[in-house]
Design a protein around this motif. Structure first.
Motif, PDB file in Angstrom:
ATOM      1  N   VAL A   1     -98.413 -61.871  57.311  1.00  0.00           N
ATOM      2  CA  VAL A   1     -98.325 -62.320  58.391  1.00  0.00           C
ATOM      3  C   VAL A   1     -99.469 -64.015  57.492  1.00  0.00           C
ATOM      4  N   CYS A   2     -98.669 -65.150  57.193  1.00  0.00           N
ATOM      5  CA  CYS A   2    -100.283 -65.897  56.898  1.00  0.00           C
ATOM      6  C   CYS A   2     -99.991 -67.166  57.592  1.00  0.00           C
ATOM      7  N   PRO A   3     -99.934 -67.512  58.657  1.00  0.00           N
ATOM      8  CA  PRO A   3    -100.452 -68.635  59.358  1.00  0.00           C
ATOM      9  C   PRO A   3    -100.399 -69.950  58.635  1.00  0.00           C
ATOM     10  N   GLY A   4    -102.200 -69.925  58.405  1.00  0.00           N
ATOM     11  CA  GLY A   4    -102.794 -70.919  57.934  1.00  0.00           C
ATOM     12  C   GLY A   4    -102.092 -71.198  56.416  1.00  0.00           C
ATOM     13  N   SER A   5    -101.841 -70.363  56.073  1.00  0.00           N
ATOM     14  CA  SER A   5    -100.749 -71.368  54.738  1.00  0.00           C
ATOM     15  C   SER A   5     -99.894 -71.786  54.752  1.00  0.00           C
ATOM     16  N   ASN A   6     -98.473 -71.222  55.938  1.00  0.00           N
ATOM     17  CA  ASN A   6     -97.599 -71.501  56.617  1.00  0.00           C
ATOM     18  C   ASN A   6     -97.599 -73.016  57.153  1.00  0.00           C
ATOM     19  N   VAL A   7     -98.548 -73.312  57.863  1.00  0.00           N
ATOM     20  CA  VAL A   7     -98.772 -74.634  58.618  1.00  0.00           C
ATOM     21  C   VAL A   7     -98.369 -75.806  57.688  1.00  0.00           C
ATOM     22  N   PHE A   8     -99.974 -75.182  56.135  1.00  0.00           N
ATOM     23  CA  PHE A   8    -100.283 -75.801  55.315  1.00  0.00           C
ATOM     24  C   PHE A   8     -99.416 -76.593  54.710  1.00  0.00           C
ATOM     25  N   LEU A   9     -98.540 -75.432  54.260  1.00  0.00           N
ATOM     26  CA  LEU A   9     -97.204 -76.102  52.618  1.00  0.00           C
ATOM     27  C   LEU A   9     -96.379 -76.136  54.075  1.00  0.00           C
ATOM     28  N   GLY A  10     -95.382 -76.081  55.415  1.00  0.00           N
ATOM     29  CA  GLY A  10     -95.346 -77.399  55.492  1.00  0.00           C
ATOM     30  C   GLY A  10     -93.598 -76.060  56.154  1.00  0.00           C
ATOM     31  N   VAL A  11     -94.031 -74.767  55.762  1.00  0.00           N
ATOM     32  CA  VAL A  11     -93.171 -73.942  56.050  1.00  0.00           C
ATOM     33  C   VAL A  11     -93.016 -74.330  57.856  1.00  0.00           C
ATOM     34  N   TYR A  12     -93.970 -74.289  58.838  1.00  0.00           N
ATOM     35  CA  TYR A  12     -93.761 -74.527  60.195  1.00  0.00           C
ATOM     36  C   TYR A  12     -94.546 -75.939  60.149  1.00  0.00           C
ATOM     37  N   PRO A  13     -94.050 -76.774  60.831  1.00  0.00           N
ATOM     38  CA  PRO A  13     -94.816 -78.160  61.037  1.00  0.00           C
ATOM     39  C   PRO A  13     -96.584 -78.137  61.853  1.00  0.00           C
ATOM     40  N   SER A  14     -96.488 -76.374  62.490  1.00  0.00           N
ATOM     41  CA  SER A  14     -97.694 -76.424  63.635  1.00  0.00           C
ATOM     42  C   SER A  14     -97.873 -75.079  63.945  1.00  0.00           C
ATOM     43  N   TRP A  15     -99.253 -75.282  64.086  1.00  0.00           N
ATOM     44  CA  TRP A  15     -99.355 -73.632  64.614  1.00  0.00           C
ATOM     45  C   TRP A  15     -98.832 -73.185  65.782  1.00  0.00           C
ATOM     46  N   GLU A  16     -98.466 -73.932  66.714  1.00  0.00           N
ATOM     47  CA  GLU A  16     -98.162 -73.835  67.879  1.00  0.00           C
ATOM     48  C   GLU A  16     -96.226 -73.282  67.568  1.00  0.00           C
ATOM     49  N   ASP A  17     -95.621 -74.038  66.539  1.00  0.00           N
ATOM     50  CA  ASP A  17     -93.957 -73.321  65.983  1.00  0.00           C
ATOM     51  C   ASP A  17     -94.129 -72.209  65.343  1.00  0.00           C
ATOM     52  N   HIS A  18     -95.884 -71.542  64.548  1.00  0.00           N
ATOM     53  CA  HIS A  18     -95.407 -70.286  64.346  1.00  0.00           C
ATOM     54  C   HIS A  18     -94.410 -69.474  64.689  1.00  0.00           C
ATOM     55  N   PRO A  19     -93.954 -68.614  64.202  1.00  0.00           N
ATOM     56  CA  PRO A  19     -93.030 -67.327  65.023  1.00  0.00           C
ATOM     57  C   PRO A  19     -94.211 -66.150  65.260  1.00  0.00           C
ATOM     58  N   ILE A  20     -95.431 -66.254  64.394  1.00  0.00           N
ATOM     59  CA  ILE A  20     -96.130 -64.804  64.549  1.00  0.00           C
ATOM     60  C   ILE A  20     -96.167 -63.987  66.193  1.00  0.00           C
ATOM     61  N   ALA A  21     -96.622 -65.050  67.077  1.00  0.00           N
ATOM     62  CA  ALA A  21     -96.097 -64.579  68.437  1.00  0.00           C
ATOM     63  C   ALA A  21     -95.054 -63.683  68.822  1.00  0.00           C
ATOM     64  N   GLN A  22     -93.848 -64.567  68.546  1.00  0.00           N
ATOM     65  CA  GLN A  22     -93.083 -64.036  68.561  1.00  0.00           C
ATOM     66  C   GLN A  22     -92.473 -62.691  68.356  1.00  0.00           C
ATOM     67  N   LEU A  23     -92.538 -62.672  66.645  1.00  0.00           N
ATOM     68  CA  LEU A  23     -91.782 -61.419  66.388  1.00  0.00           C
ATOM     69  C   LEU A  23     -93.278 -60.302  66.542  1.00  0.00           C
ATOM     70  N   LYS A  24     -94.395 -60.443  66.973  1.00  0.00           N
ATOM     71  CA  LYS A  24     -95.420 -59.151  67.783  1.00  0.00           C
ATOM     72  C   LYS A  24     -94.589 -59.497  69.478  1.00  0.00           C
ATOM     73  N   ALA A  25     -93.906 -60.081  70.330  1.00  0.00           N
ATOM     74  CA  ALA A  25     -93.696 -59.627  71.232  1.00  0.00           C
ATOM     75  C   ALA A  25     -92.331 -58.867  70.839  1.00  0.00           C
ATOM     76  N   ARG A  26     -91.994 -58.914  70.387  1.00  0.00           N
ATOM     77  CA  ARG A  26     -90.445 -58.286  69.528  1.00  0.00           C
ATOM     78  C   ARG A  26     -90.553 -57.700  69.401  1.00  0.00           C
ATOM     79  N   GLY A  27     -91.834 -56.717  69.255  1.00  0.00           N
ATOM     80  CA  GLY A  27     -92.298 -55.485  68.372  1.00  0.00           C
ATOM     81  C   GLY A  27     -92.835 -55.388  67.280  1.00  0.00           C
ATOM     82  N   VAL A  28     -91.822 -56.592  66.180  1.00  0.00           N
ATOM     83  CA  VAL A  28     -92.739 -55.862  64.785  1.00  0.00           C
ATOM     84  C   VAL A  28     -93.768 -55.985  64.720  1.00  0.00           C
TER      85      VAL A  28
END
Length: 330
Positions: free
Chosen positions: A239-266
C-alpha cells in the motif's frame, strides 16, 4: 525514538521514480539536455495531474542512458531511503528501460545497479533487492522478453517479478505465460492492481497470475468478499497511501482504506511508490499514519515485520532484517 529513526521496510519503490530531482537536474546538465520545464522554481518536480506526471517522469528518465547512470541513480535513491530509516528495500527495475529487453545489455545494467546497492549496504547499512517488472501497456509479447531477462538473472539479488504500467490496458490472463516463466525461475510474484481500476482488477490479477503480493490493491475495499479472500489467502498488499492521496485515488488520508483493510485481516505494508514525485518519504508516510489513524510505534513496527515476512529475499537476509526491527532493549 523518532519516527524517522524507526527501522522501516519498503516493498514498493520504482527505482527511476525514486530519483531525487537534484540528481536528475545534474544528469541533464552533464548531458546537455534541457528538461528545465519539469522542475518548479524550488527545484521539485512540476506537473498538473496524473497524465502530466507520466510525461514528466518520462522526461526525467531520458537522462538515464547508461549502466553507470543507473549505478549512480541507485546510490542516490538508497541515500534518501536510508536517511528515512529504511533498512531493507525492494525496488522495481525494468529491462525495457535498461537495455531495451536485450539480455546482454540488461546484464550490464543489472551489474551496475547491484554493485551500487552492495556499496550502499556497506556504507549506509541499507539492504536492497530487485524485482523485474514488465510494462503492461507494452503488451504480452514484450512481457515475455522481460520475463526471460528476469529468469536468466534470477538469484539471491534479483528476487521477484511483477507488472506495472497502465492498469486499464489488457487483461492479467494475457500475461500468464510471462508470469509462469518467472515463477518457474523461482521468482516471487507481485502485480500492480486495484489502483486506477477497481476491485475487479484485483480479482482478475489474483485468479490469473496467483501473486503473493499485490501492488496497491486498495480498491479491493469496494468488494468485501474479495477483501476476505485476500485475508484468507494471506496475499500481502503493497500500500502506498501518500501516492494514492496525491494522485487523487482518494481525496484525503482520512478516506484511505488502509486501516479498514488491516482491520478486516488483510496483510498490509506501506511504501512510497515514487517518493520525490509525490512529495513523500517513508518518514512522512509513518507520520501521517500515526496522525490519521492513531497508530502507535508498535503498530508501525508491525507493518515493517509484515513487510519483512513478505519480502522475496532469502531466509538469512530475512532473519537479519527482522533482528534490526526490534527495539534495542528487547
Amino acid at each position: 525514538m523518532s519516527l524517522r529513526d524507526l527501522p522501516k521496510v519498503e516493498l514498493h519503490l520504482h527505482l527511476e521514480g525514486g530519483a531525487p530531482p537534484r540528481f536528475i537536474a545534474g544528469l541533464a546538465r552533464e548531458k546537455g539536455l534541457d528538461i528545465s520545464r519539469i522542475f518548479k522554481p524550488d527545484g521539485s518536480y512540476d506537473y498538473r495531474d496524473f497524465w502530466h506526471f507520466l510525461e514528466v517522469y518520462e522526461a526525467a528518465c531520458s537522462t538515464l542512458q547508461t549502466p553507470e547512470d543507473y549505478g549512480r541513480l541507485t546510490r542516490a535513491v538508497l541515500e534518501e531511503s536510508a536517511a528515512n530509516g529504511v533498512v531493507y528495500t525492494e525496488a522495481f527495475l525494468s529491462p525495457d528501460f535498461c537495455g531495451g529487453r536485450d539480455l546482454s545489455a540488461w546484464r550490464e545494467y543489472l551489474s551496475a545497479i547491484m554493485e551500487a546497492a552492495e556499496a550502499a549496504e556497506r556504507s549506509m547499512g541499507i539492504t536492497m533487492r530487485g524485482i523485474v517488472t514488465c510494462i503492461r501497456h507494452f503488451g504480452p509479447e514484450a512481457a515475455k522478453e522481460t520475463a526471460k531477462c528476469a529468469a536468466e538473472t534470477a538469484g539471491d539479488w534479483l528476487v521477484g517479478f511483477g507488472m506495472a504500467g497502465d492498469e486499464l490496458r489488457g487483461k492479467p490472463r494475457d500475461f500468464a505465460y510471462a508470469f509462469d516463466m518467472a515463477r518457474e525461475a523461482g521468482l516471487g510474484i507481485t502485480v500492480h492492481a486495484g489502483e486506477w481500476a477497481g476491485a475487479d482488477s484485483v480479482r482478475d490479477a489474483l485468479e490469473a497470475l496467483r501473486p503473493a503480493r499485490i501492488g496497491h490493491g486498495v480498491r479491493a475495499i469496494e468488494n468485501l468478499e474479495l477483501v476476505d479472500r485476500l485475508a484468507e489467502r494471506g496475499v500481502v498488499l503493497e500500500v502506498c497511501p501518500g501516492s494514492n492521496v496525491f494522485l487523487g485515488v482518494y481525496p484525503s488520508w482520512e478516506d484511505h482504506p488502509i486501516a479498514q483493510l488491516k482491520a478486516r485481516g488483510v496483510k498490509v505494508t506501506v511504501s512510497t511508490d515514487d517518493p520525490p514525485f509525490f512529495h513523500t518519504s517513508m518518514t512522512a508516510e509513518y507520520d501521517r499514519l500515526a496522525q490519521t489513524f492513531e497508530w502507535e510505534e508498535e503498530d508501525l513496527r508491525e507493518l515493517a515485520r509484515t513487510a519483512t515476512h513478505a519480502a522475496f529475499c532469502g531466509e538469512a537476509t530475512r532473519e537479519r532484517i527482522l533482528e534490526r526491527l526490534e527495539p534495542a532493549d528487547v
